[in-house]
Write an enzyme that holds these catalytic residues in place. Structure first.
Site, PDB file in Angstrom:
ATOM      1  N   LYS A  84      19.041 -20.797  44.198  1.00  0.00           N
ATOM      2  CA  LYS A  84      17.650 -21.220  43.926  1.00  0.00           C
ATOM      3  C   LYS A  84      17.714 -19.667  44.917  1.00  0.00           C
ATOM      4  O   LYS A  84      17.836 -19.823  45.860  1.00  0.00           O
ATOM      5  CB  LYS A  84      16.861 -21.404  44.599  1.00  0.00           C
ATOM      6  CG  LYS A  84      14.585 -20.898  43.879  1.00  0.00           C
ATOM      7  CD  LYS A  84      14.377 -22.536  44.043  1.00  0.00           C
ATOM      8  CE  LYS A  84      13.204 -20.854  44.026  1.00  0.00           C
ATOM      9  NZ  LYS A  84      12.031 -22.421  43.467  1.00  0.00           N
ATOM     10  N   MET A 134       5.371 -18.353  43.897  1.00  0.00           N
ATOM     11  CA  MET A 134       3.376 -19.659  44.225  1.00  0.00           C
ATOM     12  C   MET A 134       3.592 -19.383  43.215  1.00  0.00           C
ATOM     13  O   MET A 134       3.021 -19.353  42.608  1.00  0.00           O
ATOM     14  CB  MET A 134       3.146 -17.913  44.506  1.00  0.00           C
ATOM     15  CG  MET A 134       3.254 -17.773  46.075  1.00  0.00           C
ATOM     16  SD  MET A 134       2.932 -19.595  47.277  1.00  0.00           S
ATOM     17  CE  MET A 134       1.320 -19.875  46.337  1.00  0.00           C
ATOM     18  N   SER A 159       8.813 -22.330  40.007  1.00  0.00           N
ATOM     19  CA  SER A 159       9.505 -21.336  40.777  1.00  0.00           C
ATOM     20  C   SER A 159      10.851 -21.244  40.540  1.00  0.00           C
ATOM     21  O   SER A 159      11.466 -20.355  40.691  1.00  0.00           O
ATOM     22  CB  SER A 159       8.546 -20.902  41.634  1.00  0.00           C
ATOM     23  OG  SER A 159       9.105 -21.573  42.611  1.00  0.00           O
ATOM     24  N   ILE A 180       7.557 -27.019  45.737  1.00  0.00           N
ATOM     25  CA  ILE A 180       6.388 -27.814  47.189  1.00  0.00           C
ATOM     26  C   ILE A 180       5.305 -27.831  46.239  1.00  0.00           C
ATOM     27  O   ILE A 180       3.936 -28.577  46.369  1.00  0.00           O
ATOM     28  CB  ILE A 180       5.925 -26.673  47.552  1.00  0.00           C
ATOM     29  CG1 ILE A 180       5.847 -26.469  49.186  1.00  0.00           C
ATOM     30  CG2 ILE A 180       5.937 -25.014  46.626  1.00  0.00           C
ATOM     31  CD1 ILE A 180       5.130 -25.401  50.075  1.00  0.00           C
ATOM     32  N   GLY A 181       5.524 -27.816  45.031  1.00  0.00           N
ATOM     33  CA  GLY A 181       4.149 -28.540  44.054  1.00  0.00           C
ATOM     34  C   GLY A 181       4.451 -28.895  42.254  1.00  0.00           C
ATOM     35  O   GLY A 181       3.903 -29.529  41.935  1.00  0.00           O
ATOM     36  N   GLY A 182       5.719 -28.199  42.589  1.00  0.00           N
ATOM     37  CA  GLY A 182       6.277 -28.986  41.456  1.00  0.00           C
ATOM     38  C   GLY A 182       7.346 -28.333  40.765  1.00  0.00           C
ATOM     39  O   GLY A 182       8.097 -28.203  39.108  1.00  0.00           O
ATOM     40  N   SER A 183       7.804 -27.036  41.624  1.00  0.00           N
ATOM     41  CA  SER A 183       8.733 -26.100  41.029  1.00  0.00           C
ATOM     42  C   SER A 183       9.896 -26.478  40.456  1.00  0.00           C
ATOM     43  O   SER A 183      11.005 -25.974  40.145  1.00  0.00           O
ATOM     44  CB  SER A 183       8.864 -25.204  42.185  1.00  0.00           C
ATOM     45  OG  SER A 183       7.946 -24.325  42.686  1.00  0.00           O
TER      46      SER A 183
END
Length: 471
Positions: A84, A134, A159, A180-183
């Site tokens: 990434k 983000m 992301s 960090i939240g589902g990326s």
């Protein structure tokens, strides 16, 4: 009709290694197949940044020479891998997905990149991400719009957008994203991949942050598991890095008889799971039940207060990051992101800290749930698909995180969680099943995932350049 070159792209990493070792396939020959696939698919999906086929050929040739001498550097020697864009590679600028960044060469490899080089992997490209990582989208103010290979009119998620598109398109067996939240899990769900968010600190990252993990995105569970021999080596630059382990990542057998497995179909807030998704996840749970597990319907761990608090904290933090930029550079940020972040300027320090405090509430709720179950099954994504040019499934900067309600709690609780395909919608799009384990029980998640993949056979037919639905 597939060619011999296309057939090579179905090989797992262990199968590739066996062929390299027996001298019946060289890393250079395999790379030629990957390069041909990229040439055919990349104009449509735009998954890559800093793609360097010449450097990849040189790396593959060096690996070929090592295999001829039976002296591979490590488990991934000769295996093509994409990283990434947010994962720094020495000498390559890290634009962070945004046109607002000054393009300066990275001073050193991030931990993931360093481990890959140490083991001889062929790093052929970075993969795209949205501004500052983000968004769960392939939309960026810097990169071209990345699209989902299953249907070019739809979003690959994010992301880790380019990583998911590259994996589904067959650009080699291994792609590394961040989460960090589902990326990792969200885009894996929307593209049919297996995506692992390991226990926090299991794969060192730099910069490290609350909830931030790196993880493999692959077509098969065993490829992700095999990559962990390399990815999980510790690195002093990550202050949350877990101690050295002697885990046998390929020990994937499990008997689920007697396991208590929670089934969570309601995330507690955010977008509700669509009926097709609930049906597919429930069907998956019944397969575990038929194998002897006890399925327990469990309540959500997330609340509206938790998600809104996290939103306030992230807005405040992000505004603090971009406020020092000159106005002309701030104006280059994707408008959706900028409009969301500007609200952070109005938050007080106390409000931001209170928002951050909601991450501990998530952790507490997740911990309490796992006193009653050994694992949790849930949807990964609440919706089947959304347009390629949307910034998120709501496309509303005032409702930016409605799609992460099933995934983000496990980042804050530091627990391992994975996405695996559990079916397809009536429209032909992949549906993701999330499997969550206790903290540090990465092997439990991998084993449950491999068992489910064995039952279903995994995805047998992936998108091809000549048959993909054009936009």
């Amino acid at each position: 009709m597939t060619s011999a070159s296309d057939d090579l792209l179905t090989l797992t990493i262990p199968a590739l290694r066996a062929l390299f070792q027996s001298k019946t396939l060289s890393p250079s020959e395999y790379w030629q197949a990957v390069e041909a696939r990229i040439a055919a698919f990349e104009p449509m999906i735009q998954a890559l940044y800093a793609y360097d086929p010449e450097a990849a050929r040189a790396q593959a040739a060096a690996s070929t020479s090592r295999w001829v001498k039976n002296m591979p550097l490590g488990p991934l020697d000769g295996v093509p891998v994409s990283l990434k864009e947010l994962i720094a590679t020495k000498g390559t600028p890290v634009p962070l997905g945004t046109a607002a960044t000054e393009l300066l060469p990275a001073a050193q490899d991030a931990p993931v990149a360093a481990r890959m080089r140490e083991d001889g992997a062929v790093i052929f490209a970075k993969t795209t991400c949205p501004d500052y990582g983000m968004l769960s989208s392939g939309l960026s103010s810097f990169h071209p719009l990345s699209r989902n290979p299953w249907n070019l009119e739809t979003n690959p998620g994010g992301s880790s957008a380019g990583a998911s598109a590259a994996g589904a398109a067959g650009y080699g067996p291994l792609h590394i994203g961040t989460d960090i939240g589902g990326s990792v899990r969200l885009p894996a769900g929307w593209t049919g991949l297996f995506g692992l968010k390991p226990s926090h600190g299991r794969i060192p990252v730099d910069p490290y942050y609350v909830g931030r993990c790196a993880g493999p995105m692959t077509r098969r569970v065993e490829d992700a598991a095999f990559s962990m021999f390399t990815l999980s080596r510790t690195d002093w630059r990550d202050g949350t890095s877990l101690p050295p382990n002697e885990i046998d990542w390929m020990d994937l057998d499990i008997d689920v008889k007697g396991l208590r497995i929670g089934l969570m179909l309601d995330a507690g807030c955010g977008l509700p799971a669509e009926p097709e998704i609930k049906e597919a996840v429930t069907k998956a749970a019944r397969m575990f039940e038929a194998a002897g597990a006890t399925i327990i319907e469990v309540p959500p761990v997330l609340t509206r207060s938790m998600l809104d608090g996290l939103d306030r904290f992230w807005r405040a933090k992000f505004w603090g990051d971009i406020a020092p930029l000159p106005e002309e550079r701030r104006q280059k940020i994707l408008p959706y992101i900028y409009e969301w972040a500007k609200r952070g300027a109005d938050l007080t320090g106390a409000e931001a800290v209170q928002g951050f405090g909601q991450t501990f509430e998530m952790r507490r709720a997740c911990g309490q749930l796992f006193t009653t179950v050994d694992a949790v099954l849930s949807p990964t994504n609440p919706v089947v698909s959304y347009p390629a040019d949307w910034a998120s499934p709501t496309n509303d900067p005032e409702r930016p995180f409605e799609h992460i309600a099933f995934t983000v709690p496990w980042n804050m609780s530091e627990q391992p969680a994975a996405n695996i395909n559990c079916g397809f919608s009536a429209s032909g799009m992949p549906i993701g099943l999330q499997i969550v384990g206790p903290r540090f029980a990465d092997m439990t998640v991998l084993r449950l995932s491999k068992l489910f993949e064995d039952w279903t056979g995994g995805i047998g037919s992936w998108p091809e350049p000549e048959t993909v639905k054009k936009h």
